[in-house]
Write an enzyme that holds these catalytic residues in place. Sequence first.
Site, PDB file in Angstrom:
ATOM      1  N   HIS A  34      37.527  52.524  38.497  1.00 23.18           N
ATOM      2  CA  HIS A  34      38.887  53.090  38.517  1.00 23.18           C
ATOM      3  C   HIS A  34      39.323  53.831  37.247  1.00 23.18           C
ATOM      4  O   HIS A  34      40.256  53.423  36.553  1.00 23.18           O
ATOM      5  CB  HIS A  34      39.928  52.025  38.876  1.00 23.18           C
ATOM      6  CG  HIS A  34      39.730  50.663  38.257  1.00 23.18           C
ATOM      7  ND1 HIS A  34      39.543  50.467  36.914  1.00 23.18           N
ATOM      8  CD2 HIS A  34      39.706  49.435  38.822  1.00 23.18           C
ATOM      9  CE1 HIS A  34      39.412  49.170  36.673  1.00 23.18           C
ATOM     10  NE2 HIS A  34      39.497  48.524  37.819  1.00 23.18           N
ATOM     11  N   HIS A  48      46.994  41.486  48.609  1.00 19.22           N
ATOM     12  CA  HIS A  48      47.699  40.359  48.001  1.00 19.22           C
ATOM     13  C   HIS A  48      48.692  39.775  48.996  1.00 19.22           C
ATOM     14  O   HIS A  48      49.342  40.524  49.734  1.00 19.22           O
ATOM     15  CB  HIS A  48      48.477  40.804  46.748  1.00 19.22           C
ATOM     16  CG  HIS A  48      47.582  41.044  45.566  1.00 19.22           C
ATOM     17  ND1 HIS A  48      46.853  40.043  44.970  1.00 19.22           N
ATOM     18  CD2 HIS A  48      47.302  42.172  44.872  1.00 19.22           C
ATOM     19  CE1 HIS A  48      46.160  40.542  43.953  1.00 19.22           C
ATOM     20  NE2 HIS A  48      46.408  41.835  43.875  1.00 19.22           N
ATOM     21  N   HIS A  70      35.282  47.233  34.148  1.00 14.32           N
ATOM     22  CA  HIS A  70      36.742  47.388  34.215  1.00 14.32           C
ATOM     23  C   HIS A  70      37.165  47.667  32.767  1.00 14.32           C
ATOM     24  O   HIS A  70      37.232  46.746  31.950  1.00 14.32           O
ATOM     25  CB  HIS A  70      37.356  46.088  34.750  1.00 14.32           C
ATOM     26  CG  HIS A  70      38.846  46.021  34.675  1.00 14.32           C
ATOM     27  ND1 HIS A  70      39.640  45.896  35.797  1.00 14.32           N
ATOM     28  CD2 HIS A  70      39.694  46.043  33.624  1.00 14.32           C
ATOM     29  CE1 HIS A  70      40.920  45.847  35.423  1.00 14.32           C
ATOM     30  NE2 HIS A  70      40.979  45.921  34.106  1.00 14.32           N
ATOM     31  N   ASP A 129      35.220  42.873  37.293  1.00 14.91           N
ATOM     32  CA  ASP A 129      36.434  43.627  37.629  1.00 14.91           C
ATOM     33  C   ASP A 129      37.669  42.744  37.766  1.00 14.91           C
ATOM     34  O   ASP A 129      37.618  41.677  38.378  1.00 14.91           O
ATOM     35  CB  ASP A 129      36.241  44.419  38.914  1.00 14.91           C
ATOM     36  CG  ASP A 129      37.483  45.206  39.242  1.00 14.91           C
ATOM     37  OD1 ASP A 129      37.825  46.114  38.483  1.00 14.91           O
ATOM     38  OD2 ASP A 129      38.166  44.871  40.239  1.00 14.91           O
ATOM     39  N   LEU A 142      37.575  41.520  48.890  1.00 15.59           N
ATOM     40  CA  LEU A 142      37.667  40.895  50.217  1.00 15.59           C
ATOM     41  C   LEU A 142      38.296  39.500  50.163  1.00 15.59           C
ATOM     42  O   LEU A 142      38.609  38.928  51.212  1.00 15.59           O
ATOM     43  CB  LEU A 142      36.292  40.837  50.880  1.00 15.59           C
ATOM     44  CG  LEU A 142      35.699  42.206  51.267  1.00 15.59           C
ATOM     45  CD1 LEU A 142      34.290  42.041  51.822  1.00 15.59           C
ATOM     46  CD2 LEU A 142      36.587  42.923  52.277  1.00 15.59           C
ATOM     47  N   HIS A 160      34.036  49.642  45.734  1.00 18.50           N
ATOM     48  CA  HIS A 160      34.992  48.753  45.052  1.00 18.50           C
ATOM     49  C   HIS A 160      36.022  48.205  46.044  1.00 18.50           C
ATOM     50  O   HIS A 160      37.082  48.796  46.253  1.00 18.50           O
ATOM     51  CB  HIS A 160      35.688  49.559  43.941  1.00 18.50           C
ATOM     52  CG  HIS A 160      36.465  48.717  42.988  1.00 18.50           C
ATOM     53  ND1 HIS A 160      36.555  49.018  41.650  1.00 18.50           N
ATOM     54  CD2 HIS A 160      37.197  47.598  43.154  1.00 18.50           C
ATOM     55  CE1 HIS A 160      37.309  48.117  41.042  1.00 18.50           C
ATOM     56  NE2 HIS A 160      37.720  47.248  41.945  1.00 18.50           N
ATOM     57  N   ASP A 172      39.288  50.378  45.464  1.00 16.88           N
ATOM     58  CA  ASP A 172      39.917  49.233  44.780  1.00 16.88           C
ATOM     59  C   ASP A 172      40.910  48.547  45.717  1.00 16.88           C
ATOM     60  O   ASP A 172      41.985  48.111  45.292  1.00 16.88           O
ATOM     61  CB  ASP A 172      40.592  49.649  43.468  1.00 16.88           C
ATOM     62  CG  ASP A 172      40.876  48.440  42.560  1.00 16.88           C
ATOM     63  OD1 ASP A 172      40.522  47.305  42.928  1.00 16.88           O
ATOM     64  OD2 ASP A 172      41.467  48.648  41.486  1.00 16.88           O
TER      65      ASP A 172
HETATM   66  O1  DOR Z   1      45.025  46.227  40.473  1.00 24.06           O
HETATM   67  C1  DOR Z   1      44.019  45.564  40.433  1.00 24.06           C
HETATM   68  N1  DOR Z   1      43.816  44.553  41.292  1.00 24.06           N
HETATM   69  N2  DOR Z   1      43.085  45.838  39.513  1.00 24.06           N
HETATM   70  C2  DOR Z   1      42.023  45.050  39.327  1.00 24.06           C
HETATM   71  O2  DOR Z   1      41.210  45.356  38.482  1.00 24.06           O
HETATM   72  C3  DOR Z   1      41.854  43.813  40.112  1.00 24.06           C
HETATM   73  C4  DOR Z   1      42.543  43.923  41.410  1.00 24.06           C
HETATM   74  C5  DOR Z   1      42.687  42.619  42.134  1.00 24.06           C
HETATM   75  O3  DOR Z   1      41.736  41.851  42.213  1.00 24.06           O
HETATM   76  O4  DOR Z   1      43.760  42.387  42.699  1.00 24.06           O
END
Ligand code: DOR
Length: 425
Positions: A230, A307, A177, A150, A59, A56, A303
Amino acid sequence: MTAYLITSVSVVGAAPTDLLIRDGVIAEVGPGLTAPDATVVDGTGLVALPGLVDLHTHLREPGREDAETVESGSRAAALGGYTAVCAMANTSPVADTAGVVEQVWRLGREAALVDVQPIGAVTVGLAGERLAELGAMADSAARVRIFSDDGHCVADPKLMRRALEYVKAFDGIIAQHAEEPRLTEGAQMHEGEVSTRLGLIGWPAVAEEAIIARDVLLAEHVGSRLHVCHVSTAGSVEVLRQAKARGVRVTAEVTPHHLLLTDERAETYDPVYKVNPPLRTAADIAALRAALADGVIDVIATDHAPHAVEDKECEWAYARPGMLGLETALSIALDVLGPEWDLIAERMSRTPARIAGLTGHGVDPAPGVPANLTLIDPAAHRTIEPAELASRSRNTPYARMTLPGRIVATFLRGEPTVLDGKAVK
Ligand code: DOR
């Protein structure tokens, strides 16, 4: 190809031995090996594990190359001890066609730091309305076997049933998810004492548990494979325990952060702790750890959710959910499980490789086996400095924390991707 002789290394916690790597495979295992042409890597005090496999990973390419690329995420993975990662489909455009999954797969081959196995979307655009081209993605060069929306739940039970039926033909998996969307409208954090005190809208545990309960019944009915992403609550563990006891073909993962951090972190209002599903309670953590030890939870998956700064360094309510994970997962596992090397190999390498069908990964070093492995210094400690991470993003919840263990080297098919703790390229 260069040959490598790793001396005096403990293979999955066993007594020290030597490993000779030649032509991409483990050529010999045993004490006192010699190979004049080989580059020697001193393995004294180090533990060798089969290369880690992440089921998980986000990218972000295509679409959010400012947050991560296949290459930067692959480098982060290699530095974390991984030799294979499964790339989630919530990119832009969404990985819901053969074209997009092939693009991600090809970018992974070009970066050549880990094997990148794309996950395909279950529904077109992750919209939860129509099935995506599952068969075309399965038949593509990327040979997709895991499908997931997800970030979003496949909430429609009929669509979920159809997806499970469809992938059964090629022994595929639907990775869910688990989040009943009506129960989490506007949710900002775990629903409980802390959310009440902070006045933030809660994400109740039952929103996860209800979907897992429904989906194990659907998987049982269809006779297909379900994977639960998760898992975050004690109640989910109980649902999974019962389903497994009945023989349902279900597997489950837990993230490092859900094994370590509680919802009290939200008291800081620092959005680095905002994640979906949210951080839960100490009682949930205890249940998740027990389930990881007894096998109700099969896998630790990161996961890894990079960001960009503007999506994280803002008010809590506006921040995107997600945390980095690839470069710290092994350290968190070591912290949580202790030096239980066989269990760590099982939960972070052998089982995820088996679930994803990644041949050549998740196999302990032995003569003739592809040399996908990682070397760890369990006695070392390191302080996490976000600016030093290989990820393009900085949203690690472990900033300035001192964690046990250091990845010294990672080998992908006999070639080092990491040596002396540094990326080779
Ligand atoms: O916290 C999360 N971020 N949970 C998710 O299911 C998606 C992920 C994301 O893509 O940032």
